[in-house]
Design an enzyme around this catalytic site. Sequence first.
Site, PDB file in Angstrom:
ATOM      1  N   GLY A  12       0.905  -1.286  -0.230  1.00  0.00           N
ATOM      2  CA  GLY A  12      -0.007   0.244   0.121  1.00  0.00           C
ATOM      3  C   GLY A  12       0.830   1.348  -0.115  1.00  0.00           C
ATOM      4  N   HIS A 178       2.538   5.944  20.373  1.00  0.00           N
ATOM      5  CA  HIS A 178       2.410   6.555  19.017  1.00  0.00           C
ATOM      6  C   HIS A 178       0.807   7.045  18.830  1.00  0.00           C
ATOM      7  CE1 HIS A 178       3.045   7.887  14.842  1.00  0.00           C
ATOM      8  NE2 HIS A 178       2.267   6.695  14.404  1.00  0.00           N
TER       9      HIS A 178
END
Length: 315
Positions: A12, A178
């Site tokens: 991707g 994150h």
Amino acid sequence: MKRKKIAIVGSGFTGQGTALFAAARDLGDIVLVDLPARENYAKGVALDMMEAMPVYGSDTRLVGTSDYAEIAGADVVVITAGVPRKPGMSREDLVNTNAGIVKDVAEKVARYAPDSVIIVLTNPVDSMTYVALKASGFPKNRVIGQSGVLDTARFRTFLANAIGCSFQDVVGCVLGGHGDDMVPLVRYTSAGGIPVEKLLPKETIDAIVERTRKGGGEIVNLMGTSAGYAPGMALVEMIDAILNDRKRILPSIAYLEGEYGYTDMCLGVMTVLGGGGLEKVIELDLTDEEKVALDKGAQGVRNLIEMLKAGILAQ
């Protein structure tokens, strides 16, 4: 001399960005792995990139495949496979689906590339790094998560634009999970050796810290999907450090065994990356306020890990 080999699982946007930047640096030959239904797409992406290399001046060979046997001998395996974020989704919304994907991939990496270093990007990346570590059975130095290089790059970008200086002059530091609870450490951030607190007013820095925390979501809201170029470049920085044994001090997601008071979890900390993978965790002195912020993010990661330990990792 034998060329290095990089395997990237997922063709991707981020997988493509990683492959292109790694190929441009001629870090090693590249295998793009994807699902059988996307094999032709992965082959096409790899061929398109390889046909650009003679013009660019790189000798990188790229192949696309759905056969994990093709990753045999890989020095580094990057896991980008997973469901991307959509507007309104948090990284945590992705946890169950992506945990199954990462577990399956990590088990295949252990089978076909048992001597490799794994770098995980799939979100929520702190807990997915933990899944990859446990599923692969690799030692902790050979399973690393990417978040801090990207988060720090965003922090540096916003600071440099506010200061009006080169991006290269800004050195920053972002710890923790994150996500919205990451901890950009302003005390450890400078431009040209000058603390940023001497160059920008507090309200500007505070706004930049908040924008950094929301940086991934900002891209998702603008594009309708996750970022690809900046994460890809961040991954290549880590790949380069490992393949060329550069001993780079970079923020990475590491498996912790007592550092900062955390055990049996993966979290973003300052590390040394080299030929042995994650060779050292650098434990910084934190103020009480910074430690409270780090604890908040760590608890969110811990909650996801405990859920995974009771679920997919117990299977």
